[in-house]
Design an enzyme around this catalytic site. Structure first.
Site, mmCIF file in Angstrom:
data_model
loop_
_atom_site.group_PDB
_atom_site.id
_atom_site.type_symbol
_atom_site.label_atom_id
_atom_site.label_comp_id
_atom_site.label_asym_id
_atom_site.label_seq_id
_atom_site.Cartn_x
_atom_site.Cartn_y
_atom_site.Cartn_z
ATOM 1 N N SER A 33 0.802 -0.975 0.205
ATOM 2 C CA SER A 33 -0.070 0.151 -0.004
ATOM 3 C C SER A 33 0.923 1.277 -0.031
ATOM 4 O O SER A 33 1.845 1.312 0.529
ATOM 5 C CB SER A 33 -0.954 -0.039 1.236
ATOM 6 O OG SER A 33 -0.186 0.342 2.466
ATOM 7 N N ASP A 34 0.206 2.299 -0.612
ATOM 8 C CA ASP A 34 0.956 3.636 -0.569
ATOM 9 C C ASP A 34 0.751 3.975 0.929
ATOM 10 O O ASP A 34 -0.077 3.484 1.601
ATOM 11 C CB ASP A 34 0.496 4.612 -1.231
ATOM 12 C CG ASP A 34 1.511 5.849 -1.452
ATOM 13 O OD1 ASP A 34 2.265 5.872 -0.635
ATOM 14 O OD2 ASP A 34 1.215 6.562 -2.580
ATOM 15 N N TRP A 35 1.856 4.859 1.686
ATOM 16 C CA TRP A 35 1.706 5.205 2.932
ATOM 17 C C TRP A 35 0.475 5.770 3.467
ATOM 18 O O TRP A 35 0.226 6.794 3.178
ATOM 19 C CB TRP A 35 3.010 5.772 3.330
ATOM 20 C CG TRP A 35 3.946 5.054 3.721
ATOM 21 C CD1 TRP A 35 4.915 5.200 4.887
ATOM 22 C CD2 TRP A 35 4.570 3.962 2.898
ATOM 23 N NE1 TRP A 35 6.109 4.401 4.782
ATOM 24 C CE2 TRP A 35 5.825 3.420 3.618
ATOM 25 C CE3 TRP A 35 4.296 3.447 1.464
ATOM 26 C CZ2 TRP A 35 6.669 2.514 3.283
ATOM 27 C CZ3 TRP A 35 5.053 2.561 1.144
ATOM 28 C CH2 TRP A 35 6.241 2.093 1.747
ATOM 29 N N GLY A 36 -0.517 5.060 4.206
ATOM 30 C CA GLY A 36 -1.772 5.416 4.727
ATOM 31 C C GLY A 36 -2.879 5.364 3.519
ATOM 32 O O GLY A 36 -3.879 5.711 3.588
ATOM 33 N N ALA A 37 -2.764 4.403 2.604
ATOM 34 C CA ALA A 37 -3.616 4.215 1.567
ATOM 35 C C ALA A 37 -4.520 2.942 1.986
ATOM 36 O O ALA A 37 -5.499 2.663 1.133
ATOM 37 C CB ALA A 37 -2.994 3.948 0.247
#
Length: 535
Positions: free
Chosen positions: A266-270
């Site tokens: 995941s992208d960071w916080g996605a």
């Protein structure tokens, strides 16, 4: 179909390797002579549920997994496409304040694409891979290959432009180079992440043909031809579903159609939901808010496994994919030592920059500058004394050394040429201001020159231009909000800080004017391009 002879040969090799492993006292998962999948099978059989869960979510800003009991190291990821980012705090994500986290700064993606040279992109990827080994990084969050749908996207400098074919060719070269040096390439951001404003909430709608012909080809080439072993799920929604939990993109297209064997990160916080992440293809959750044990693929996932809500087979598949990254990067064996800032790396960086520079206009052969023709050169523009490698948020690199444009001109001019400098303009300063309410609502505060300051700087620059035989104006954009930066998009195509008006003034007093634009995105040149001989 595998022939019986080949099957027997593989079986015999496996048996011999197993005997060597037993003789050496090593468990199979630690034996480099065994096939990777056999090693992962053995390791999976030894992991507890808690240990498996620990592998599928972060336990640091850029770190995940690790099973100390079995000697399995953590998986270390790092930004970004232009080189190995400086170290950050494991908990806060801010700079760690270390002095051993420098790296070679490569040109950004827009410049690499402008070389039109996949072999050179491969050399860039190879150099970054070697530096990632030296810095202890298993996965580089690169390359960024989103299509430049709009010229206003604040992150266009990070990507390979608007052409799907070119993006794919450059990406394949970059990935092959990086992964040849025991560093996994994580291609990002999958998919249709083509603007920065509202990137975490926007819902992208498009028909299938547009998706397949414009936005997916570079990703497909990266997987099928480049062999990328990791891919990053983007922030945005696609057809109503967040990309990092999008079953159509991750399970159907990526894993089923393209046969992707690696891990979706995941992208960071996605990540937004445990169930959606579990069933729809996410393999490693990074950067979510709150304590690590409260991530969506942490405690809630484990509880669901124990209650029978989620099948163990899904967890095992995620663990297997994540472990492939550890094995591919040499972390389970003897990884190459790597190297930093070698003459070869510096040569690659210079060649990529030289090949990526675009000579847009050169009437009368003004360039290259002939020292014999000119006694005095006026260098004008704040960008002439700026450095750029550290900017761009996740694309920033803590460079060992960066030469400004003015320094470079001074070095080349030598003692026989007089070089004068005038600032000419000053880029606006932008900063986020956070509210004091519970929600912490923020707004952007932009500080620009006053009219009097602008006039004073311009007058000084015009005077310098009048006194010189040749003028080199260095302008363009900078890595900050609303200009050329992650997290924000530009408001328009104009050059900031009244640069266009200044260029026109300079052209009127000295026709021997070369304009150098440092920018990762297109800018307007109306009003002055016709009066400037070289750009």
């Amino acid at each position: 179909m595998t022939s019986p002879k080949i099957t027997l040969a593989i079986g015999a090799a496996f048996a011999l390797a197993s005997l060597r492993t037993i003789a050496a006292g090593l468990p199979p998962y630690q034996d480099p002579a065994l096939p990777v999948e056999a090693r992962i099978d053995d390791l999976l059989s030894r992991l507890t549920l808690d240990e498996k869960i620990a592998i599928v979510h972060a336990n640091g800003t850029f770190r995940s997994g690790g099973v100390p009991r079995l000697g399995v190291p953590a998986l270390w990821t790092d930004d970004g496409p232009q080189g190995v980012r400086e170290e950050v705090s494991i908990t806060s994500g801010g700079p760690a304040g270390r002095t051993d986290d420098y790296a070679t700064a490569m040109p950004p993606g827009a410049t690499i694409a402008a070389t039109w040279d996949p072999a050179l992109a491969e050399a860039v990827g190879r150099a970054i891979g070697e530096e990632a080994c030296a810095r202890g990084k298993n996965v580089m969050l690169a390359p960024g290959i989103n299509i430049a749908r709009t010229p206003l996207c604040g992150r266009n400098y990070d990507y390979y432009g608007e052409d799907p074919w070119l993006s794919g060719r450059i990406a394949v070269g970059y990935i092959r180079g990086m992964q040849s040096r025991q560093t996994v390439a994580c291609v990002k951001h999958f998919a249709a992440n083509n603007q920065e404003v509202d990137r975490g909430t926007i819902d992208v709608e498009m028909d299938e043909r547009t998706l397949r012909e414009i936005y997916l080809p570079a990703f497909e080439a990266s997987i099928r031809e480049g062999g990328a072993l990791a891919i990053m799920g983007a922030y945005n929604r696609f057809r109503g579903v967040h990309c990092a939990e999008n079953g159509y993109l991750l399970n159907q297209v990526l894993k089923k159609e393209w046969g992707f064997p690696g891990a979706v990160i995941s992208d960071w916080g996605a990540t937004h939901d445990t169930r959606e992440a579990v069933f729809n293809g996410l393999d490693l959750e990074m950067g979510s808010r709150g304590p690590f044990d409260q991530y969506y693929l942490a405690g809630n996932f484990e509880a669901g496994i124990k209650s029978g809500l989620y099948p163990v087979a899904l967890l095992d598949d995620k663990v297997r994919r994540d472990l492939r990254l550890l094995y591919a990067s040499g972390a389970m064996d003897h990884r190459a030592a790597g190297s930093l800032n070698t003459p070869e790396h510096l040569d690659v960086a210079r060649r990529a920059a030289q090949e990526g520079i675009v000579l847009l206009k050169n009437d009368g052969g003004l360039l290259p500058i002939d020292p014999a023709k000119y006694h005095t050169i006026a260098v004008i523009g704040e960008n002439a004394v700026r450095t750029f490698a550290a900017g761009g948020n996740s694309a920033g690199v803590k460079a060992f050394h960066e030469t400004t444009a003015l320094d470079g001109i001074l070095a080349r001019a030598g003692a026989g040429m007089n070089v004068i400098y005038s600032e000419g303009y000053r880029q606006p300063k932008a900063q986020w201001i956070y509210g004091t309410d519970v929600a912490g609502v923020r707004h952007m505060e932009i500080t620009e020159m006053t009219a009097d300051e602008q006039r004073t700087l311009a007058d000084r620059a015009v005077a310098a231009a009048k006194s010189a035989d040749l003028v080199v104006f260095v302008g363009g954009l900078v890595h900050q909000a609303y200009l050329d930066d992650e997290g924000t998009d530009r408001k328009d195509l104009s050059l900031p800080a009244h640069q266009a008006e200044l260029i026109a003034q300079l052209a009127r007093v000295n026709p021997r004017l070369a304009v150098v634009l440092i920018a990762g995105s297109p800018v307007e040149m109306d009003g002055w391009l016709g009066s400037v001989p070289a750009v």
